[in-house]
Motif scaffolding. Structure first.
Motif, PDB file in Angstrom:
ATOM      1  N   GLY A 104      -3.125   0.206 -11.450  1.00 13.35           N
ATOM      2  CA  GLY A 104      -4.487  -0.321 -11.510  1.00 13.35           C
ATOM      3  C   GLY A 104      -5.382   0.521 -12.387  1.00 13.35           C
ATOM      4  N   ARG A 105      -6.681   0.384 -12.125  1.00 15.29           N
ATOM      5  CA  ARG A 105      -7.691   1.017 -12.973  1.00 15.29           C
ATOM      6  C   ARG A 105      -7.605   2.536 -12.961  1.00 15.29           C
ATOM      7  N   GLY A 106      -6.935   3.075 -11.939  1.00 13.20           N
ATOM      8  CA  GLY A 106      -6.752   4.529 -11.878  1.00 13.20           C
ATOM      9  C   GLY A 106      -5.969   5.083 -13.044  1.00 13.20           C
ATOM     10  N   LEU A 107      -5.299   4.209 -13.806  1.00 11.17           N
ATOM     11  CA  LEU A 107      -4.519   4.677 -14.963  1.00 11.17           C
ATOM     12  C   LEU A 107      -5.409   4.929 -16.184  1.00 11.17           C
ATOM     13  N   LYS A 108      -6.686   4.554 -16.068  1.00  6.10           N
ATOM     14  CA  LYS A 108      -7.743   4.887 -17.059  1.00  6.10           C
ATOM     15  C   LYS A 108      -7.704   4.103 -18.379  1.00  6.10           C
ATOM     16  N   GLY A 109      -6.557   3.649 -18.811  1.00  6.59           N
ATOM     17  CA  GLY A 109      -6.532   2.914 -20.081  1.00  6.59           C
ATOM     18  C   GLY A 109      -5.136   2.448 -20.422  1.00  6.59           C
ATOM     19  N   ALA A 147      -1.812  10.376 -10.444  1.00  6.15           N
ATOM     20  CA  ALA A 147      -0.679   9.632 -11.010  1.00  6.15           C
ATOM     21  C   ALA A 147      -0.087  10.341 -12.226  1.00  6.15           C
ATOM     22  N   PHE A 148      -0.963  10.993 -12.990  1.00  7.78           N
ATOM     23  CA  PHE A 148      -0.481  11.621 -14.231  1.00  7.78           C
ATOM     24  C   PHE A 148       0.409  12.837 -13.948  1.00  7.78           C
ATOM     25  N   GLU A 149       0.266  13.403 -12.743  1.00  7.94           N
ATOM     26  CA  GLU A 149       1.157  14.504 -12.356  1.00  7.94           C
ATOM     27  C   GLU A 149       2.357  13.985 -11.562  1.00  7.94           C
ATOM     28  N   ILE A 191       0.161   2.221  -7.896  1.00 11.82           N
ATOM     29  CA  ILE A 191      -0.318   3.472  -8.498  1.00 11.82           C
ATOM     30  C   ILE A 191      -1.759   3.290  -8.985  1.00 11.82           C
ATOM     31  N   GLY A 192      -2.666   4.116  -8.475  1.00 15.04           N
ATOM     32  CA  GLY A 192      -4.060   4.022  -8.926  1.00 15.04           C
ATOM     33  C   GLY A 192      -4.673   2.668  -8.643  1.00 15.04           C
ATOM     34  N   ILE A 193      -4.309   2.087  -7.520  1.00 17.62           N
ATOM     35  CA  ILE A 193      -4.885   0.797  -7.084  1.00 17.62           C
ATOM     36  C   ILE A 193      -5.561   1.046  -5.738  1.00 17.62           C
ATOM     37  N   SER A 194      -6.821   0.608  -5.602  1.00 19.30           N
ATOM     38  CA  SER A 194      -7.584   0.956  -4.395  1.00 19.30           C
ATOM     39  C   SER A 194      -7.074   0.240  -3.144  1.00 19.30           C
ATOM     40  N   GLY A 195      -6.542  -0.999  -3.334  1.00 19.81           N
ATOM     41  CA  GLY A 195      -6.071  -1.751  -2.163  1.00 19.81           C
ATOM     42  C   GLY A 195      -7.139  -2.676  -1.612  1.00 19.81           C
ATOM     43  N   ALA A 196      -7.895  -3.283  -2.528  1.00 20.40           N
ATOM     44  CA  ALA A 196      -8.894  -4.286  -2.110  1.00 20.40           C
ATOM     45  C   ALA A 196      -8.168  -5.446  -1.440  1.00 20.40           C
ATOM     46  N   GLU A 254       1.169 -10.333 -15.330  1.00 20.82           N
ATOM     47  CA  GLU A 254       1.479  -9.200 -14.440  1.00 20.82           C
ATOM     48  C   GLU A 254       0.500  -9.090 -13.275  1.00 20.82           C
ATOM     49  N   HIS A 255      -0.560  -9.871 -13.303  1.00 17.87           N
ATOM     50  CA  HIS A 255      -1.626  -9.756 -12.296  1.00 17.87           C
ATOM     51  C   HIS A 255      -1.153 -10.298 -10.944  1.00 17.87           C
ATOM     52  N   VAL A 256      -1.172  -9.417  -9.936  1.00 18.16           N
ATOM     53  CA  VAL A 256      -0.783  -9.849  -8.584  1.00 18.16           C
ATOM     54  C   VAL A 256      -1.999  -9.854  -7.667  1.00 18.16           C
ATOM     55  N   GLY A 257      -1.937 -10.691  -6.641  1.00 18.31           N
ATOM     56  CA  GLY A 257      -3.045 -10.740  -5.687  1.00 18.31           C
ATOM     57  C   GLY A 257      -3.416 -12.162  -5.347  1.00 18.31           C
ATOM     58  N   GLU A 315      -8.928   8.355   1.080  1.00 20.13           N
ATOM     59  CA  GLU A 315      -9.604   7.290   1.834  1.00 20.13           C
ATOM     60  C   GLU A 315      -9.343   5.903   1.230  1.00 20.13           C
ATOM     61  N   ALA A 316      -8.532   5.830   0.184  1.00 18.92           N
ATOM     62  CA  ALA A 316      -8.287   4.511  -0.450  1.00 18.92           C
ATOM     63  C   ALA A 316      -7.708   3.549   0.602  1.00 18.92           C
ATOM     64  N   PRO A 317      -8.269   2.325   0.692  1.00 20.29           N
ATOM     65  CA  PRO A 317      -7.812   1.376   1.730  1.00 20.29           C
ATOM     66  C   PRO A 317      -6.317   1.073   1.675  1.00 20.29           C
ATOM     67  N   ARG A 333      -5.950  -6.983 -10.821  1.00 18.08           N
ATOM     68  CA  ARG A 333      -6.658  -7.989 -11.630  1.00 18.08           C
ATOM     69  C   ARG A 333      -7.569  -7.401 -12.715  1.00 18.08           C
ATOM     70  N   PRO A 334      -8.392  -6.377 -12.394  1.00 16.96           N
ATOM     71  CA  PRO A 334      -9.272  -5.885 -13.456  1.00 16.96           C
ATOM     72  C   PRO A 334      -8.503  -5.413 -14.678  1.00 16.96           C
ATOM     73  N   VAL A 335      -7.309  -4.870 -14.422  1.00 17.85           N
ATOM     74  CA  VAL A 335      -6.489  -4.359 -15.516  1.00 17.85           C
ATOM     75  C   VAL A 335      -6.072  -5.484 -16.475  1.00 17.85           C
ATOM     76  N   ILE A 364       0.319   5.567  -4.404  1.00 21.48           N
ATOM     77  CA  ILE A 364       0.001   6.851  -5.049  1.00 21.48           C
ATOM     78  C   ILE A 364      -1.454   6.779  -5.486  1.00 21.48           C
ATOM     79  N   ASN A 365      -2.290   7.642  -4.921  1.00 25.32           N
ATOM     80  CA  ASN A 365      -3.728   7.557  -5.187  1.00 25.32           C
ATOM     81  C   ASN A 365      -4.365   8.926  -4.948  1.00 25.32           C
ATOM     82  N   THR A 366      -5.343   9.268  -5.774  1.00 23.78           N
ATOM     83  CA  THR A 366      -6.027  10.562  -5.618  1.00 23.78           C
ATOM     84  C   THR A 366      -6.951  10.574  -4.399  1.00 23.78           C
ATOM     85  N   ASP A 367      -7.390   9.392  -3.992  1.00 25.08           N
ATOM     86  CA  ASP A 367      -8.392   9.305  -2.921  1.00 25.08           C
ATOM     87  C   ASP A 367      -7.700   9.046  -1.569  1.00 25.08           C
TER      88      ASP A 367
HETATM   89  C1  LIG Z   1     -12.653 -13.741  -5.682  1.00 28.30           C
HETATM   90  C2  LIG Z   1     -11.953 -12.474  -6.046  1.00 28.30           C
HETATM   91  C3  LIG Z   1     -10.582 -12.525  -6.294  1.00 28.30           C
HETATM   92  C4  LIG Z   1      -9.889 -11.365  -6.644  1.00 28.30           C
HETATM   93  N1  LIG Z   1      -8.533 -11.427  -6.859  1.00 28.30           N
HETATM   94  C5  LIG Z   1      -7.869 -10.291  -7.123  1.00 28.30           C
HETATM   95  C6  LIG Z   1      -6.464 -10.308  -7.299  1.00 28.30           C
HETATM   96  O1  LIG Z   1      -5.813 -11.349  -7.236  1.00 28.30           O
HETATM   97  N2  LIG Z   1      -5.839  -9.137  -7.552  1.00 28.30           N
HETATM   98  C7  LIG Z   1      -6.503  -7.933  -7.643  1.00 28.30           C
HETATM   99  O2  LIG Z   1      -5.854  -6.905  -7.886  1.00 28.30           O
HETATM  100  N3  LIG Z   1      -7.826  -7.902  -7.496  1.00 28.30           N
HETATM  101  C8  LIG Z   1      -8.529  -9.035  -7.252  1.00 28.30           C
HETATM  102  N4  LIG Z   1      -9.882  -8.985  -7.122  1.00 28.30           N
HETATM  103  C9  LIG Z   1     -10.564  -7.699  -7.425  1.00 28.30           C
HETATM  104  C10 LIG Z   1     -10.526  -6.749  -6.251  1.00 28.30           C
HETATM  105  O3  LIG Z   1     -11.611  -7.011  -5.371  1.00 28.30           O
HETATM  106  C11 LIG Z   1     -10.642  -5.281  -6.751  1.00 28.30           C
HETATM  107  O4  LIG Z   1     -11.830  -5.160  -7.488  1.00 28.30           O
HETATM  108  C12 LIG Z   1      -9.482  -4.843  -7.620  1.00 28.30           C
HETATM  109  O5  LIG Z   1      -8.251  -5.103  -6.959  1.00 28.30           O
HETATM  110  C13 LIG Z   1      -9.579  -3.363  -7.893  1.00 28.30           C
HETATM  111  O6  LIG Z   1      -8.629  -3.012  -8.853  1.00 28.30           O
HETATM  112  P1  LIG Z   1      -8.081  -1.527  -8.905  1.00 28.30           P
HETATM  113  O7  LIG Z   1      -7.638  -1.112  -7.553  1.00 28.30           O
HETATM  114  O8  LIG Z   1      -7.106  -1.454 -10.049  1.00 28.30           O
HETATM  115  O9  LIG Z   1      -9.369  -0.697  -9.376  1.00 28.30           O
HETATM  116  P2  LIG Z   1     -10.359   0.230  -8.545  1.00 28.30           P
HETATM  117  O10 LIG Z   1     -10.940  -0.453  -7.394  1.00 28.30           O
HETATM  118  O11 LIG Z   1     -11.278   0.797  -9.575  1.00 28.30           O
HETATM  119  O12 LIG Z   1      -9.423   1.379  -7.969  1.00 28.30           O
HETATM  120  C14 LIG Z   1      -8.813   2.376  -8.754  1.00 28.30           C
HETATM  121  C15 LIG Z   1      -8.095   3.303  -7.799  1.00 28.30           C
HETATM  122  O13 LIG Z   1      -7.412   4.294  -8.571  1.00 28.30           O
HETATM  123  C16 LIG Z   1      -7.537   5.537  -7.900  1.00 28.30           C
HETATM  124  N5  LIG Z   1      -7.365   6.570  -8.935  1.00 28.30           N
HETATM  125  C17 LIG Z   1      -8.260   6.963  -9.880  1.00 28.30           C
HETATM  126  N6  LIG Z   1      -7.693   7.887 -10.679  1.00 28.30           N
HETATM  127  C18 LIG Z   1      -6.422   8.076 -10.222  1.00 28.30           C
HETATM  128  C19 LIG Z   1      -5.355   8.903 -10.651  1.00 28.30           C
HETATM  129  N7  LIG Z   1      -5.464   9.727 -11.717  1.00 28.30           N
HETATM  130  N8  LIG Z   1      -4.193   8.862  -9.964  1.00 28.30           N
HETATM  131  C20 LIG Z   1      -4.050   8.024  -8.877  1.00 28.30           C
HETATM  132  N9  LIG Z   1      -5.049   7.233  -8.441  1.00 28.30           N
HETATM  133  C21 LIG Z   1      -6.208   7.242  -9.122  1.00 28.30           C
HETATM  134  C22 LIG Z   1      -8.913   5.518  -7.282  1.00 28.30           C
HETATM  135  O14 LIG Z   1      -9.004   6.421  -6.191  1.00 28.30           O
HETATM  136  C23 LIG Z   1      -9.026   4.054  -6.832  1.00 28.30           C
HETATM  137  O15 LIG Z   1      -8.562   3.907  -5.508  1.00 28.30           O
HETATM  138  C24 LIG Z   1     -10.598 -10.130  -6.767  1.00 28.30           C
HETATM  139  C25 LIG Z   1     -11.959 -10.104  -6.510  1.00 28.30           C
HETATM  140  C26 LIG Z   1     -12.626 -11.253  -6.157  1.00 28.30           C
HETATM  141  C27 LIG Z   1     -14.098 -11.185  -5.878  1.00 28.30           C
END
Ligand SMILES: Cc1cc2nc3c(=O)[nH]c(=O)nc-3n(C[C@H](O)[C@H](O)[C@H](O)COP(=O)(O)OP(=O)(O)OC[C@H]3O[C@@H](n4cnc5c(N)ncnc54)[C@H](O)[C@@H]3O)c2cc1C
Length: 315
Positions: free
Chosen positions: A199-204, A296-298, A255-260, A238-241, A281-283, A226-228, A276-279
């Motif tokens: 996920g977004r934790g991979l930075k780019g 993740a990078f380590e 990896i680097g996915i918050s678990g929304a 590749e988008h799951v959810g 408290e990640a859900p 999804r944001p990725v 695998i997450n730095t936080d």
């Molecule tokens: C109607 C609706 C539908 C949606 N459908 C989907 C869906 O199908 N799928 C989906 O994925 N999302 C969906 N979303 C979005 C969802 O709510 C979250 O916003 C999204 O899942 C967050 O993506 P993320 O975890 O990659 O990013 P973030 O929430 O930004 O989380 C990034 C995580 O990476 C961790 N991190 C940061 N740096 C590092 C590092 N160096 N090493 C390890 N961990 C690190 C952080 O602690 C954080 O937990 C939907 C939202 C809505 C409103």
């Protein structure tokens, strides 16, 4: 009970196809309806998993939903099937409700159990994106079951099959295919038993090499949040959810996915979840079987090394 299973069989039989055939054969005598250009030696494999007959509409064309519905309902009439089983994949999600409507059949979507016929016909199914289970009773004479992929391990049962070619008029297609784009090599996500997802934790996007290295070492398929895919770091397939693909692999590494909740909706059927997450408290950790609080990078290069060593010592 007579069962009819719809599968896609373009030159090879997928694992989810074998699952549906095996599942249906546990209910009763099973006929498979399919289309394409698979040869008899490919189709014979279906006998090993419990089918007694295969009906195939030979065609080079990709059939669309209305044509598939006609194909399945014609086969259901021809075989006098009581239960029609369709995998709940992307195609199955589109056609199973149509088939049920045409046959005036009750429909169980997301089935995860064999029917309990001790008192009627009741099937357990996943509801609310896997957050709850429902026991669905079907009273109609014909029943349609959409089977959730990876709910059953197909087992070989042996047995011969007969193969019959159909020549049905399925009508003209209303869809013109302008371009086909391949999703690349490897196991497609809905079929994958091992998935490495980031996920977004991979930075780019340039940082995905460490994710792909782990996936290659494990023989896994890659996925993403999804944001990725929305920001174009990874392809949309590749988008799951909740709004992407729902998967149920044996192993899901996040990896680097918050678990929304919307992400979990598509992956919480995975047999084993590693986060695998730095936080801390990640859900996602609440849904995890194993968790690594770390960067993740380590962690990833070390994990990939460990996987490679393990694979080498076990070959
Ligand atoms: C109607 C609706 C539908 C949606 N459908 C989907 C869906 O199908 N799928 C989906 O994925 N999302 C969906 N979303 C979005 C969802 O709510 C979250 O916003 C999204 O899942 C967050 O993506 P993320 O975890 O990659 O990013 P973030 O929430 O930004 O989380 C990034 C995580 O990476 C961790 N991190 C940061 N740096 C590092 C590092 N160096 N090493 C390890 N961990 C690190 C952080 O602690 C954080 O937990 C939907 C939202 C809505 C409103």
């Amino acid at each position: 009970m007579k069962t009819l299973v719809f599968i896609e069989s373009k030159n090879k039989i997928s694992k989810s196809a074998l699952e549906t055939v095996y599942y249906a054969s546990e209910i009763g005598e099973t006929t498979v309806i399919t289309y394409g250009n698979s040869d008899n030696s490919t189709l014979n494999m279906l006998g090993e998993y419990g089918a007694s007959k295969v009906l195939i509409q030979k065609t080079e064309n990709q059939l669309e939903d209305t044509q598939l519905t006609k194909l399945i309902t014609s086969a259901a009439d021809q075989t006098n099937a009581d239960v029609i089983v369709i995998s709940q994949d992307q195609v199955g999600k589109a056609i199973a409700p149509r088939v049920a409507a045409k046959l005036e059949a009750g429909h169980v979507s997301g089935a995860v159990s064999l029917p309990d016929t001790s008192n009627g016909f009741t099937v357990e199914s996943n509801v609310f994106s896997g957050k709850a289970k429902a026991n669905i009773s079907v009273n109609s004479s014909k029943k349609v079951i959409s089977l959730l992929p990876n709910s059953f391990s197909p087992k070989k049962k042996g047995g011969d099959i007969s193969i019959e070619e159909l020549n049905l008029d399925l009508g003209e297609t209303a869809i013109k295919i302008i371009e086909k784009k391949s999703q690349g090599e490897g196991v497609p996500l809905p079929e994958a038993e091992l998935v490495v997802s980031a996920g977004r934790g991979l930075k780019g996007p340039d940082n995905w090499g460490i994710v792909e290295d782990l996936a290659v070492a494990l023989g896994a398929t890659t996925a993403c949040s999804r944001p990725v895919s929305d920001i174009g770091w990874r392809p949309h397939h590749e988008h799951v959810g909740q709004t992407g693909i729902a998967i149920r692999p044996n192993l899901y590494i996040a990896i680097g996915i918050s678990g929304a909740i919307q992400h979990l909706a598509g992956v919480n059927g995975s047999k084993v979840i590693v986060v695998i997450n730095t936080d801390s408290e990640a859900p996602f950790f609440k849904a995890a079987d194993y968790g690594v609080i770390g960067d993740a990078f380590e962690v990833l290069p070390k994990l990939t090394e460990a996987v490679k060593k393990y694979m080498a010592s076990n070959n």
